[in-house]
Write a protein that holds these residues in place. Structure first.
Motif, PDB file in Angstrom:
ATOM      1  N   MET A 138      38.010  55.612  78.121  1.00 46.06           N
ATOM      2  CA  MET A 138      38.343  57.259  77.899  1.00 46.06           C
ATOM      3  C   MET A 138      37.639  57.594  76.763  1.00 46.06           C
TER       4      MET A 138
ATOM      5  N   GLU B  15      38.535  72.865  81.363  1.00 48.39           N
ATOM      6  CA  GLU B  15      39.555  72.054  81.850  1.00 48.39           C
ATOM      7  C   GLU B  15      39.058  71.620  83.301  1.00 48.39           C
TER       8      GLU B  15
ATOM      9  N   LEU C 243      35.012  65.150  85.052  1.00 50.17           N
ATOM     10  CA  LEU C 243      35.261  64.094  84.099  1.00 50.17           C
ATOM     11  C   LEU C 243      36.403  64.653  83.031  1.00 50.17           C
TER      12      LEU C 243
ATOM     13  N   GLU D 273      39.833  65.384  81.719  1.00 51.09           N
ATOM     14  CA  GLU D 273      41.435  65.222  82.021  1.00 51.09           C
ATOM     15  C   GLU D 273      42.010  66.025  81.511  1.00 51.09           C
ATOM     16  N   ARG D 274      41.831  66.604  80.256  1.00 50.37           N
ATOM     17  CA  ARG D 274      42.618  67.541  79.463  1.00 50.37           C
ATOM     18  C   ARG D 274      41.831  67.934  78.369  1.00 50.37           C
TER      19      ARG D 274
ATOM     20  N   TYR E   3      39.444  65.595  76.467  1.00 51.65           N
ATOM     21  CA  TYR E   3      39.756  63.974  76.877  1.00 51.65           C
ATOM     22  C   TYR E   3      38.627  63.890  78.093  1.00 51.65           C
TER      23      TYR E   3
ATOM     24  N   LYS F 124      37.501  61.133  81.102  1.00 54.95           N
ATOM     25  CA  LYS F 124      38.190  60.109  81.912  1.00 54.95           C
ATOM     26  C   LYS F 124      37.114  58.885  81.482  1.00 54.95           C
TER      27      LYS F 124
END
Length: 143
Positions: free
Chosen positions: A49, A71, A75, A77-78, A92, A94
């Motif tokens: 990550m 968002e 790729l 994630e958050r 973030y 992945k």
């Protein structure tokens, strides 16, 4: 004393930021499109990550619609707004595939004018090994 060259530290990550902006002085809230290119060239097929830490320029905030689009981007994630440093956004990812640049975009809006505006830093780093990182700066060309 020996003249030994300091070793160069090479990271498995590379981040670049470019921008597109309309410097029309009549705009009430000037916007700037930021384009991030994140790359991984480490030993594995994919990275762990990864966090793209985007510092906002003083007086700027992300456009809420653009943040929502980011968002849902490839790729991602958050996204978190750093609680300690309210002007940092942590994206973030992945993972990053080896050798394939991944592009993301964010629109930032100038909320208030700041004189003597300093560049802001963007850092791309491994979530589990933060020392494995790359950083770059961006600035507002219309200041």
């Amino acid at each position: 004393m020996y003249n030994v060259p300091t070793p160069t530290v090479t990271s498995a990550f590379k981040v670049d930021v470019t921008h597109k902006v309309d410097c029309d002085s009549n705009l009430l809230r000037p916007k700037m499109n930021l384009f991030f290119k994140s790359e991984y060239n480490g030993d594995q097929e994919t990275s762990n990550m990864v966090i793209l830490n985007i510092k906002m320029l003083s007086g700027f905030k992300p456009d809420s619609r653009s943040l929502k689009e980011l968002e849902g981007a490839l790729l991602v994630e958050r996204i978190e707004n750093d609680q300690k440093d309210n002007d940092h956004y942590l994206v973030y990812l992945k993972e990053l595939p080896k050798g394939i640049p991944i592009n993301h975009q964010l629109v930032v809006v100038q909320e208030r004018e700041v004189s003597n505006l300093k560049p802001a830093v963007v850092v791309l780093y491994d979530y589990y090994q933060p020392s494995d990182s790359d950083e770059t700066e961006y600035s507002y060309p219309c200041a």
